[in-house]
Design a protein around this motif. Structure first.
Motif, mmCIF file in Angstrom:
data_model
loop_
_atom_site.group_PDB
_atom_site.id
_atom_site.type_symbol
_atom_site.label_atom_id
_atom_site.label_comp_id
_atom_site.label_asym_id
_atom_site.label_seq_id
_atom_site.Cartn_x
_atom_site.Cartn_y
_atom_site.Cartn_z
ATOM 1 N N LYS A 180 -59.808 -18.451 14.323
ATOM 2 C CA LYS A 180 -61.030 -17.643 14.251
ATOM 3 C C LYS A 180 -60.688 -16.183 14.483
ATOM 4 O O LYS A 180 -61.298 -15.295 13.897
ATOM 5 C CB LYS A 180 -62.120 -18.163 15.185
ATOM 6 N N SER A 185 -58.627 -26.058 19.897
ATOM 7 C CA SER A 185 -59.810 -25.301 19.480
ATOM 8 C C SER A 185 -59.343 -24.440 18.311
ATOM 9 O O SER A 185 -58.152 -24.274 18.111
ATOM 10 C CB SER A 185 -60.341 -24.420 20.618
ATOM 11 N N GLU A 217 -53.746 -24.127 25.328
ATOM 12 C CA GLU A 217 -55.023 -23.755 25.940
ATOM 13 C C GLU A 217 -55.239 -24.570 27.196
ATOM 14 O O GLU A 217 -56.344 -24.920 27.547
ATOM 15 C CB GLU A 217 -56.167 -23.948 24.944
ATOM 16 N N ARG A 271 -57.899 -32.624 22.738
ATOM 17 C CA ARG A 271 -57.107 -32.251 23.922
ATOM 18 C C ARG A 271 -56.584 -33.500 24.598
ATOM 19 O O ARG A 271 -57.351 -34.387 24.955
ATOM 20 C CB ARG A 271 -57.945 -31.424 24.904
ATOM 21 N N GLY A 326 -67.820 -21.047 26.987
ATOM 22 C CA GLY A 326 -67.132 -19.877 27.515
ATOM 23 C C GLY A 326 -66.438 -19.121 26.418
ATOM 24 O O GLY A 326 -66.237 -19.634 25.315
ATOM 25 N N GLY A 327 -66.093 -17.897 26.723
ATOM 26 C CA GLY A 327 -65.385 -17.088 25.744
ATOM 27 C C GLY A 327 -64.931 -15.792 26.370
ATOM 28 O O GLY A 327 -64.976 -15.635 27.596
ATOM 29 N N ARG A 381 -61.185 -10.375 23.141
ATOM 30 C CA ARG A 381 -59.774 -10.744 22.906
ATOM 31 C C ARG A 381 -58.848 -9.544 22.861
ATOM 32 O O ARG A 381 -59.282 -8.414 22.623
ATOM 33 C CB ARG A 381 -59.631 -11.479 21.569
ATOM 34 N N HIS A 429 -58.477 -18.010 31.206
ATOM 35 C CA HIS A 429 -59.249 -18.508 30.049
ATOM 36 C C HIS A 429 -58.267 -19.002 28.982
ATOM 37 O O HIS A 429 -58.102 -20.187 28.796
ATOM 38 C CB HIS A 429 -60.176 -17.417 29.527
ATOM 39 N N HIS A 430 -57.625 -18.114 28.286
ATOM 40 C CA HIS A 430 -56.492 -18.465 27.422
ATOM 41 C C HIS A 430 -55.707 -17.191 27.149
ATOM 42 O O HIS A 430 -56.201 -16.094 27.431
ATOM 43 C CB HIS A 430 -56.924 -19.197 26.151
ATOM 44 N N ASP A 490 -68.481 -23.134 17.716
ATOM 45 C CA ASP A 490 -67.495 -22.092 17.956
ATOM 46 C C ASP A 490 -67.914 -20.839 17.190
ATOM 47 O O ASP A 490 -68.354 -20.953 16.038
ATOM 48 C CB ASP A 490 -66.151 -22.618 17.415
ATOM 49 N N GLY A 524 -65.629 -13.662 21.237
ATOM 50 C CA GLY A 524 -66.421 -14.811 20.816
ATOM 51 C C GLY A 524 -66.616 -15.787 21.944
ATOM 52 O O GLY A 524 -66.410 -15.463 23.126
ATOM 53 N N LEU A 525 -66.962 -16.964 21.548
ATOM 54 C CA LEU A 525 -67.353 -17.962 22.543
ATOM 55 C C LEU A 525 -67.435 -19.328 21.867
ATOM 56 O O LEU A 525 -67.621 -19.411 20.652
ATOM 57 C CB LEU A 525 -68.726 -17.526 23.056
ATOM 58 N N GLN A 531 -67.144 -28.722 19.314
ATOM 59 C CA GLN A 531 -67.541 -27.401 19.819
ATOM 60 C C GLN A 531 -68.414 -26.723 18.782
ATOM 61 O O GLN A 531 -68.226 -26.909 17.579
ATOM 62 C CB GLN A 531 -66.316 -26.498 19.992
ATOM 63 N N GLN A 549 -59.109 -21.446 18.127
ATOM 64 C CA GLN A 549 -58.985 -20.102 18.697
ATOM 65 C C GLN A 549 -58.216 -19.106 17.824
ATOM 66 O O GLN A 549 -58.729 -18.065 17.453
ATOM 67 C CB GLN A 549 -58.343 -20.180 20.091
HETATM 68 N N1 ASP Z 1 -61.438 -21.339 22.323
HETATM 69 C C1 ASP Z 1 -62.070 -21.232 23.589
HETATM 70 C C2 ASP Z 1 -62.239 -22.613 24.204
HETATM 71 O O1 ASP Z 1 -62.085 -23.607 23.529
HETATM 72 C C3 ASP Z 1 -63.416 -20.591 23.522
HETATM 73 C C4 ASP Z 1 -63.342 -19.145 23.191
HETATM 74 O O2 ASP Z 1 -62.641 -18.395 23.881
HETATM 75 O O3 ASP Z 1 -64.048 -18.742 22.260
HETATM 76 O O4 ASP Z 1 -62.567 -22.732 25.361
#
Ligand code: ASP
Length: 590
Positions: free
Chosen positions: A202, A197, A175, A221, A489-490, A493, A448-449, A237, A534-535, A235, A199
């Motif tokens: 979830k 996270s 990430e 991180r 942020g989010g 997906r 973002h990811h 989440d 999500g976010l 977070q 990610q």
């Molecule tokens: N996992 C992402 C982050 O840590 C947040 C997300 O996309 O829900 O930034």
């Protein structure tokens, strides 16, 4: 809850004039001792308040020292009026000590004065964090954080979210940062990674049928440390199934509205304004703009080029901000500002200025090349008024110049006092590009990811091999920004195995590597995965922001210092040879 045991039968904070005449037993720490000849006083502190204890029998004071923990029993009395202390809620009463029990002695010199520890070097405070935490403000911060947690938890519960714990020992998910690794003794030579996270988990919960998930969760991180960044942080989440971007934004807005209202009594904009990533970059030079003030960036390339001034004539992009009322900046101030933008943190080569004087005339650093009519055109393009100072930057790369102007804009905002800490201007940044090209490594990275979906209408570009096409792909990705900070942020997906595979391909991750690292999620997407999004938001920062303080460390009970070290427990630290042997790990000494 009122305590009742051998140490105390009341909290200090709960005492008032209503208790006068009653015999009470209280326990806490000796904050101060004052010896007035025949009579002495102790200020006794617990988490809930401070109470004056009067010792008419001064022999009771024997062996008592500051910051000891003691238990005191005696009647609550009214103070003499001239000794009232209006600063504390118990300022009109005192407890007359009939007996004192020392519960915890102090054996060493205190490393700092607890009430004024803010003036102490932070590493010393962190080394003795348990003493620093005794300060009322720190306890208030912890309570404040706990109250925010409860509000958030209640909000999500009311909205039908299920709180699920995801594992801490996982497999590396990229990430953007490095992973913290944990060697496995029972699987020698193999490592877990701590989650950056939750990610992927979830998302797998969504595949598993959990309709709406949330978690207050630690993330890790291994990044280069910047001011106010912690290697482990919290977070809030969440993730939702069968949703579109609108659903996620609405849910989160509801939560932020609840927090703002209940925590600081502020009604935030409804709906929260939205700005596209492109507009944010063009106008504010930042993907987290502070919109409490204007001074936006204007492109002046067309009007500023072609007057024989090499620097601007050769530039691909020229931008300007108009600083209100700053035309009276002196030569010295402008020179200082020029040096300021040349610092590596900003990275500009120089700064051009144009003053729009009160009488409408101009004075600029480029007068040699630009006639007043030319400067007027620039001033119009920069939307400058009389009395403004126009600051101009140029370069080949439009985004780089805008970013530098964005930094300068914030600085000028600070200097002019335009960033009122009591004003809250939230906004959503939406429509992020999906990918970001990196010149150095000559490849795309996920903005973002890698689990963020391309906008359906941009899929045609997503399957193109051309860099220009891929650069056009946007995502339903969003950031929540407040006063120049990104709080969360989010995105919507990817939930289709082929799209996910294509994403890895675009990111230069070959099919084998993708299978090895992400086979689990690609596979999951082959079994009827629901559309989902999500976010997450950074809880430590939210606490600091709502608490009106600048450092997140004040809201974390045991933070790391700015070298990522816990100086209290001395971590990270070396490991015993036996432990290393068990893990079959050799440390290279060089
Ligand atoms: N996992 C992402 C982050 O840590 C947040 C997300 O996309 O829900 O930034």
């Amino acid at each position: 809850m009122t305590p009742n045991n051998k140490y105390r039968n009341t909290n200090i904070g709960g005492l008032s004039e209503a208790n006068i005449g009653e015999t009470k037993r209280v326990a806490g720490w000796v904050e101060n001792i004052r010896d007035h000849g025949g009579v002495s006083f102790i200020d006794l502190r617990d988490m809930y308040g401070v109470l004056q204890v009067v010792l008419r029998d001064t022999s009771l004071l024997d062996g008592i020292a500051r910051e000891m923990s003691i238990s005191v029993e005696g009647p609550i009395e009214k103070r003499d009026e001239e000794t009232y202390n209006p600063k504390i809620p118990t300022g009109t009463i005192e407890l007359e000590a009939k007996s004192i029990d020392v519960l915890g002695k102090v054996y060493k010199q205190l490393p700092f004065e607890i009430q004024t520890s803010k003036e102490t070097r932070e590493d010393v405070r962190l080394k003795y964090r348990y003493l620093d935490l005794r300060k009322k403000k720190m306890q208030d911060n912890l309570s404040f954080r706990a109250a925010l947690t409860t509000l958030a938890r209640n909000y999500y519960a009311e909205q039908g979210f299920t709180e699920v714990e995801t594992p801490m020992l996982i497999k590396s998910t990229p990430e953007g940062a490095r992973d913290y690794l944990v060697p496995s003794r029972i699987n020698l030579g193999r490592f877990y990674a701590l989650p950056q996270s939750p990610q992927t988990f979830k998302q797998l919960l969504m595949v598993g049928g959990t309709d709406r998930y949330f978690q207050i969760v630690k993330c890790f991180r291994d990044e280069d440390l910047r001011a106010d960044r912690q290697p482990e942080f919290t977070q809030i989440d969440c993730e939702m199934s069968f949703v579109e971007q609108e659903d996620v934004l609405n849910t989160f807005e509801g939560m932020m509205r609840t927090l703002f209202k209940n925590v600081i009594g502020v009604e935030i904009a409804n709906p929260i304004p939205r700005m596209s990533w492109f507009d944010a970059m063009d106008k504010y030079g930042s993907d987290k703009p502070d919109i409490r003030f204007g001074m936006t960036i204007h492109e002046i390339t067309d009007v500023a080029k072609g007057k024989g001034f090499g620097v601007l004539d050769g530039a691909g992009y020229i931008g300007a901000i108009s600083v209100p009322g700053a035309a009276d900046y002196t030569r010295k101030q402008i020179d200082e500002l020029t040096e300021w933008v040349k610092r590596p943190q900003v990275g500009a080569k120089g700064l051009i200025y144009i003053k729009v004087n009160a009488d409408g005339s101009f004075k600029s650093s480029i007068d040699k090349f630009y006639a007043p009519e030319d400067l007027e055109k620039i001033a119009n393009a920069a939307e400058a008024s009389k009395g403004d100072l126009i600051l101009v930057m140029s370069g080949d790369n439009c985004r780089k110049v805008q970013t530098m102007l964005g930094v300068l804009r914030l600085e000028m905002g600070n200097r002019l006092g335009l960033r009122n800490p009591k004003e809250f201007a939230p906004l959503w940044i939406v429509d992020f590009p999906l990918l970001e090209w990196d010149d150095e490594t000559q490849r795309f990275y996920a903005m973002h990811h890698p689990f963020t979906a391309p906008k359906p209408e941009h899929e045609k570009y997503f399957y193109s091999d051309k860099k220009e096409d891929l650069e056009k792909v946007c995502a339903n990705a969003y950031d929540f920004v407040l006063n120049g900070s990104e709080l969360g942020g989010g995105s919507i997906r990817i939930h289709n195995a082929d799209v996910q595979k294509r994403m890895f391909e675009v990111l230069g991750i070959g099919p084998e590597e993708a299978e090895y690292k992400f086979g689990f999620i690609i596979n999951a997407f082959k079994f009827g995965a629901p559309p989902h999004g999500g976010l997450a938001f950074g809880f430590d920062r939210v606490c600091a922001l709502f608490g009106g303080q600048e450092t997140i460390r004040d809201f974390i009970a045991f933070p790391k210092n700015n070298q990522g070290r816990d100086v209290m427990i001395d971590s990270p630290s070396e490991i015993d040879q036996t432990q290393l042997d068990e893990l079959q790990i050799d440390i290279r000494k060089e």
